[in-house]
Design an enzyme around this catalytic site. Structure first.
Site, mmCIF file in Angstrom:
data_model
loop_
_atom_site.group_PDB
_atom_site.id
_atom_site.type_symbol
_atom_site.label_atom_id
_atom_site.label_comp_id
_atom_site.label_asym_id
_atom_site.label_seq_id
_atom_site.Cartn_x
_atom_site.Cartn_y
_atom_site.Cartn_z
ATOM 1 N N TRP A 40 0.877 -1.178 0.000
ATOM 2 C CA TRP A 40 0.000 0.000 0.000
ATOM 3 C C TRP A 40 0.909 1.221 0.000
ATOM 4 C CZ3 TRP A 40 -4.344 2.450 -0.773
ATOM 5 C CH2 TRP A 40 -4.825 3.467 0.060
ATOM 6 N N SER A 42 1.106 4.279 0.834
ATOM 7 C CA SER A 42 0.255 5.078 1.723
ATOM 8 C C SER A 42 0.626 6.555 1.715
ATOM 9 C CB SER A 42 0.427 4.511 3.142
ATOM 10 O OG SER A 42 0.046 5.454 4.116
ATOM 11 N N GLY A 43 -0.379 7.396 1.528
ATOM 12 C CA GLY A 43 -0.151 8.841 1.608
ATOM 13 C C GLY A 43 0.154 9.272 3.030
ATOM 14 N N PHE A 44 -0.489 8.616 3.969
ATOM 15 C CA PHE A 44 -0.262 8.928 5.381
ATOM 16 C C PHE A 44 1.190 8.630 5.766
ATOM 17 C CE2 PHE A 44 -0.014 7.478 9.776
ATOM 18 C CZ PHE A 44 -0.610 8.521 10.464
ATOM 19 N N ASP A 54 -0.942 14.550 6.828
ATOM 20 C CA ASP A 54 -1.518 13.955 5.609
ATOM 21 C C ASP A 54 -2.709 14.796 5.153
ATOM 22 O OD1 ASP A 54 -2.239 12.150 3.622
ATOM 23 O OD2 ASP A 54 -3.236 10.773 5.018
ATOM 24 N N ASP A 81 -2.160 4.852 -3.197
ATOM 25 C CA ASP A 81 -3.116 5.729 -2.514
ATOM 26 C C ASP A 81 -2.974 7.114 -3.136
ATOM 27 O OD1 ASP A 81 -4.578 7.222 -0.717
ATOM 28 O OD2 ASP A 81 -3.114 7.060 0.912
ATOM 29 N N ARG A 155 -12.820 4.935 -3.140
ATOM 30 C CA ARG A 155 -12.835 4.929 -1.666
ATOM 31 C C ARG A 155 -13.966 5.808 -1.163
ATOM 32 N NH1 ARG A 155 -7.568 6.200 2.061
ATOM 33 N NH2 ARG A 155 -8.575 7.334 3.763
ATOM 34 N N HIS A 186 -13.990 2.978 4.435
ATOM 35 C CA HIS A 186 -13.133 3.318 5.571
ATOM 36 C C HIS A 186 -14.015 3.714 6.756
ATOM 37 C CE1 HIS A 186 -9.345 3.821 7.313
ATOM 38 N NE2 HIS A 186 -8.999 5.027 6.910
#
Ligand code: SPV
Ligand code: MG
Length: 290
Positions: A40, A42-44, A54, A81, A155, A186
């Site tokens: 993943w 991930s942007g976070f 983020d 992401d 999403r 989510h």
């Protein structure tokens, strides 16, 4: 075989695949060695790596480059992401061209407005797009991809925004209608109930993706029992594990006035050489340096 095809085949074989978050080529490589099915991007995690919140501060180019390096280092399919798609449907078109070319297996686009606010923060501003506008972004993504196996995952943030299950189901159905291959739902509830209820109520044909960071009791076994879930994303455990390890070791070095204790608690330099591929460098030196 394309990375999207690889991911689809793995899902067909296993029913449910486990995708581990990463923020760097090294973390992606470690996830591959551990046996995960995918990464993943991930942007976070990438935001945290840069010491940033983020909230759409990381640029597409920064994320794209890291995503490509993670794909290269791990050899695994990467689920990218891409947040809100970096703007409107026009920005999404550009992003899809770039991410497909750079070797992503899938993209996840969320239905929040740009700039977004990270989902799990308490009291965060969670503004959602109009359904039609987000449908346009999903349609743009599907129309742009060249490989039909490149997955476009929509999403839905309706539960995160506190809009309830009916709104989440209605939006998800609209996103499926727009062409999404899967729906990522989510939630930031502390238990799996909200997502379990959504999954049971979901009547669509496309499978579901979950990111059970806030509700860790949602095990693979529990997901499989529900059916319908194709991908479990372990959303931020790479960066949190890295932070835990560094905080502990940094504290120990200062407390003990040296590295004598900490040295025993961490991997050897040889292990880093292995991960860097120094064996190959040595062999190539022998062969080619004259
Ligand atoms: C991410 O890892 O960037 C995600 C998951 O989007 S979350 O941070 O839980 O929103
Ligand atoms: Mg994200």
């Amino acid at each position: 075989m394309s990375k999207g095809r690889q991911l689809k085949d793995r899902i067909a074989e296993r029913g449910l695949v486990q995708v581990m978050a990463g923020h760097s080529p090294l973390s992606a490589k470690l996830a591959a060695e551990a046996g995960f099915d995918g990464i993943w991007a991930s942007g976070f995690e990438l935001s945290a790596l840069h010491g940033l919140p983020d909230v759409s501060l990381i640029t597409m180019t920064q994320h794209l480059e890291t995503m490509a390096a993670m794909a290269e280092a791990s050899g695994l399919p990467v689920v990218a992401d891409i947040d809100t798609g970096f703007g409107n449907a026009i920005n999404v078109i550009h992003a899809i061209e770039q991410y497909e070319r750079a070797g992503a297996a899938a993209v996840v686009i969320e239905d929040k407005s740009f700039p977004k606010v990270t989902s799990l923060i308490a009291g965060g501003r969670q503004d959602l797009l109009r359904v039609e506008e987000f449908q346009g972004k999903i349609e743009a993504a599907c129309a742009t991809r060249k490989d039909p196996d490149f997955l476009v995952i929509a999403r839905c943030e309706a539960l995160i925004a506190g809009l309830g299950e009916q709104e989440a189901l209605a939006r998800s159905a609209a996103y499926e209608e727009a062409g999404a291959d899967m729906i990522l739902i989510h939630s930031k509830q502390k238990t799996p109930d909200e997502v379990e209820s959504y999954v049971r109520a979901w009547q669509g044909k496309v499978p579901i993706v979950v990111v059970p960071t806030a509700y860790p009791e949602f095990t693979v076994e529990r997901m499989k029992a529900l059916g319908k879930i194709a991908i479990a994303i372990w959303g931020n455990h790479a960066i949190r594990a890295a932070v835990t390890a560094m905080q502990q070791v940094f504290r120990q070095i200062l407390d003990e006035g040296g590295i004598q204790g900490a040295d025993k608690a961490i991997v050897s330099v040889e292990e880093i050489f292995r991960l860097q591929g120094m064996d190959r460098v040595k062999a190539d030196e022998k062969r080619f340096l004259r």
